[in-house]
Design a protein around this motif. Structure first.
Motif, mmCIF file in Angstrom:
data_model
loop_
_atom_site.group_PDB
_atom_site.id
_atom_site.type_symbol
_atom_site.label_atom_id
_atom_site.label_comp_id
_atom_site.label_asym_id
_atom_site.label_seq_id
_atom_site.Cartn_x
_atom_site.Cartn_y
_atom_site.Cartn_z
ATOM 1 N N ALA A 145 -119.549 32.219 46.786
ATOM 2 C CA ALA A 145 -119.546 31.014 47.629
ATOM 3 C C ALA A 145 -118.618 31.193 48.825
ATOM 4 N N LYS A 146 -117.590 32.020 48.647
ATOM 5 C CA LYS A 146 -116.634 32.266 49.723
ATOM 6 C C LYS A 146 -116.872 33.618 50.400
ATOM 7 N N ASN A 147 -117.903 34.330 49.981
ATOM 8 C CA ASN A 147 -118.174 35.665 50.543
ATOM 9 C C ASN A 147 -116.940 36.560 50.474
ATOM 10 N N THR A 148 -116.264 36.517 49.351
ATOM 11 C CA THR A 148 -114.993 37.234 49.231
ATOM 12 C C THR A 148 -114.925 38.000 47.915
ATOM 13 N N VAL A 149 -114.392 39.187 47.998
ATOM 14 C CA VAL A 149 -114.106 39.984 46.816
ATOM 15 C C VAL A 149 -112.596 40.212 46.752
#
Length: 116
Positions: A74-78
């Motif tokens: 949802a946050k495009n984050t890893v």
């Protein structure tokens, strides 16, 4: 897809640090993502990866049991949570996007320094 790492810094041995990788693009959740690191005089080393489809995580032997990779689609984050850090973890950490099992897109890197 553009990848931007953040969260690196200086930490004492035994401490923890979390680095993040924010990705642009609406298809982030279709890609497996991972982390590599590069220390002066060393070859690039695989750290961790996470499958886009199953969420299965993979780790390099030197970080197993200490590092945890996760992703928030949802946050495009890893993320890479690094615990019990050692001086030999000192490196520039790079986020990578995988395609057909190979890293094809890289971030600019974030420096992690672990003092003894």
């Amino acid at each position: 897809v553009q990848l931007v790492e953040s969260g690196g810094g200086l930490v004492q041995a035994g401490g923890s640090l979390r680095v993040s990788c924010a990705a642009s693009g609406r298809t982030f959740n279709r890609y497996s993502m991972g982390w590599f690191r590069l220390a002066p005089g060393n070859e690039r080393e695989f750290v961790a990866a996470i499958s886009w489809s199953t969420g299965t995580a993979y780790y390099g032997d030197s970080v197993k049991g200490r590092f945890t990779i996760s992703r928030d689609n949802a946050k495009n984050t890893v993320y890479l949570q690094m615990n019990r850090l050692k001086p030999e973890d000192t490196a520039t950490y790079y986020c990578a996007l995988f395609l057909s099992g190979s890293p094809v897109n890289w971030g600019q890197g974030t420096q992690v320094t672990v003092s003894s």
